[in-house]
Design an enzyme around this catalytic site. Structure first.
Site, PDB file in Angstrom:
ATOM      1  N   GLU A 124       8.748   7.550 -16.754  1.00 47.09           N
ATOM      2  CA  GLU A 124       7.359   7.940 -17.018  1.00 47.09           C
ATOM      3  C   GLU A 124       6.934   7.535 -18.418  1.00 47.09           C
ATOM      4  OE1 GLU A 124       7.324  12.086 -15.921  1.00 47.09           O
ATOM      5  OE2 GLU A 124       7.997  11.573 -13.909  1.00 47.09           O
TER       6      GLU A 124
ATOM      7  N   LYS B 166      15.649  21.129 -11.863  1.00 49.11           N
ATOM      8  CA  LYS B 166      14.966  19.859 -12.066  1.00 49.11           C
ATOM      9  C   LYS B 166      15.790  18.824 -12.809  1.00 49.11           C
ATOM     10  CE  LYS B 166      10.732  19.390 -11.494  1.00 49.11           C
ATOM     11  NZ  LYS B 166      10.190  18.477 -10.485  1.00 49.11           N
TER      12      LYS B 166
ATOM     13  N   HIS C  19       0.825  -1.219   0.000  1.00 43.60           N
ATOM     14  CA  HIS C  19       0.000   0.000   0.000  1.00 43.60           C
ATOM     15  C   HIS C  19       0.859   1.268   0.000  1.00 43.60           C
ATOM     16  CE1 HIS C  19      -3.277  -2.702   1.279  1.00 43.60           C
ATOM     17  NE2 HIS C  19      -2.375  -3.208   2.102  1.00 43.60           N
TER      18      HIS C  19
ATOM     19  N   SER D 147      13.949  20.749 -16.808  1.00 44.30           N
ATOM     20  CA  SER D 147      12.762  21.573 -17.029  1.00 44.30           C
ATOM     21  C   SER D 147      13.194  22.849 -17.738  1.00 44.30           C
ATOM     22  CB  SER D 147      12.128  21.913 -15.681  1.00 44.30           C
ATOM     23  OG  SER D 147      11.404  23.122 -15.772  1.00 44.30           O
TER      24      SER D 147
END
Ligand code: ARG
Length: 458
Positions: free
Chosen positions: A290, A283, A156, A277
């Site tokens: 992804e 970043k 979880h 970024s």
């Protein structure tokens, strides 16, 4: 360009329709397989007397020449061709004249495309299976390097119990193994010679189908020509196997993404697979992970595509089937691309041991071990569970690690606890207490690594 079917038509095809119906932009990938089939077909046509020995040898030579040019990337085919089959036919006609027109005897594009697609699937499926083997090997090597790195395993998305990072890598190996198993079984449906089925009813020549099968390295011949012409179950099965592999990629990618959220990761992705970024200079985003997670949607969509295409489609050939290629090639090419990058990603993963030690400071991960300890002292498990539950909640409220609570206080919650209880709050001790096959015990992890290393060696 001359059509393979022009005879009865008086009108020219509508130009827009002609472009829409052409499949050459996709099915050019079938070129080497069509040529392989052509070579075998010539032998069969000679055997049944359609071609003389001289004709067969002229045709064979022309086909090998096209195959050779295909391999070296020098073959130029008419880009306006309707499909790869017509393009080859035209190229042969240019080369050897009207004799080329004898090649398309005793076959239809229906059995041809079905065979050609099967050969393509076989070759690509084997490539993906081999890629999956190398991916597993890369995971096993990582596992070997981090057997000592203990981390809180999660359920979880919450810290749960101690495992080694190696144990987690080996779980990924199992996931890939199951997808690979499905790919291996997908091979069975490619392994059939369907030539001789013609358009739907078979052909009226003594075509030696067993010989063609041998030439193409196939172990069976088809049992029903009507079935062949509309059968794309082998594509469906292949795309579902690729989808499972994609799902496994997405779950592994998600694990690594979750691991690096806030506070840094135990398993660090190499910078070569990250992007920055355009606005936030600090970043470093794990974009590959992804994209890999997202790619599973592409595989699933292509799988859904073939499902929808086949649903309710009448048996035998219908032109709808041509769309199978769009789904098939997209999934296969994306999958191979993704797999190759995934292997490099796994090979370059870095393990942050410091971060692993930090995460182990959460001593709630020993709660189950503590309950088991109390069981060993004579407390029934359900009771031990409750006692430890209360103790953990107390420690949480007090913001105190379990190991810092005095024995007399522990005994207030768990009367059967003794001085030895403090040994429980130790990650190494925790994994060593595991006794079952496939558990996080270091000896089990070692055994698994040995097993895979033996199995994955070529
Ligand atoms: N391009 C077609 C396909 O991929 C080849 C078969 C054409 N057959 C036909 N009857 N029009 O399905």
């Amino acid at each position: 360009m001359k059509k393979l079917w022009g005879g009865r038509f008086k009108k020219k095809a509508d130009a827009g329709f002609e472009r829409f119906s052409a499949s050459f932009i996709w099915d050019r990938r079938l070129l080497p397989y069509d040529l392989e089939i052509d070579a075998a077909h010539v032998k069969a046509l000679k055997k049944c007397g359609v071609l003389s020995a001289a004709e067969a040898s002229t045709l064979s030579a022309a086909i090998s020449d096209l195959a050779e040019k295909t391999r070296s990337g020098r073959l130029r085919l008419n880009p306006k061709a309707e499909d790869v089959h017509s393009a080859i036919q035209e190229a042969l006609r240019k080369k050897i004249g009207p004799l080329a027109d004898k090649l398309h005897t005793a076959r239809s594009r229906n059995d041809l495309v079905s065979q050609s697609t099967r050969l393509y699937c076989r070759a690509e499926c084997l490539k993906i299976i081999e890629g999956a083997r190398r991916l597993k090997l890369a995971l096993v090597r990582q596992a070997e390097d981090c057997q000592e790195v203990l981390v809180p395993g999660m359920t979880h998305l919450q810290n749960a119990q101690v495992v080694s990072q190696a144990h987690i890598f080996l779980a990924y190996v199992q996931m890939i193994e199951r997808a690979q198993f499905r790919l291996r079984t997908a091979l069975t449906l490619f392994d059939v010679c369907v030539l001789g089925s013609g358009a739907l009813a078979g052909v009226s020549y003594d075509l030696d189908q067993k010989m063609i099968a041998r030439e193409l390295g196939l172990s069976r011949i088809t049992q029903n020509s009507y079935d062949v012409s509309g059968d794309r179950d082998f594509v469906l099965n292949f795309l579902s196997s690729i989808t499972l592999l994609g799902i496994q990629f997405s779950r592994i990618a998600e694990d690594l993404l979750v691991g690096q959220a806030r506070g840094g990761a135990v398993v660090e992705l190499d910078e070569a697979f990250c992007t920055g970024s355009s606005m936030m200079p600090q970043k470093k985003n794990a974009d590959f992970l992804e994209l890999a997670r997202g790619a599973s949607a592409v595989f699933a969509a292509n799988f859904a595509g073939i499902l929808l295409l086949l649903k309710g489609l009448p048996s035998s050939y219908n032109r709808d089937l041509q769309w199978d290629k769009k789904f098939l090639f997209d999934s296969v090419e994306r999958c191979e691309e993704l797999l190759e990058i995934f292997i490099r990603v796994v090979k370059t993963l870095k393990i942050n041991r410091e971060r692993a030690r930090e995460l182990l400071k959460d001593e709630s991960i020993y709660a189950t071990d503590l309950a088991d300890y109390l069981v060993s002292k004579g407390t029934p498990f359900a009771r031990a569970h409750e006692e430890v539950g209360r103790l953990v909640s107390f420690a949480e409220a007090e913001k105190t690690p379990l190991s810092k609570i005095g024995l007399d206080l522990i005994q207030k919650f768990a009367p059967l606890a003794e001085g030895g209880v403090y040994a429980i709050f130790d990650a190494r001790h925790s994994v060593r207490m595991k006794k079952t096959a496939g558990s996080a015990h270091p000896a089990e992890v070692r055994r698994e690594i040995r097993y895979w290393k033996r199995k994955l060696k070529k």
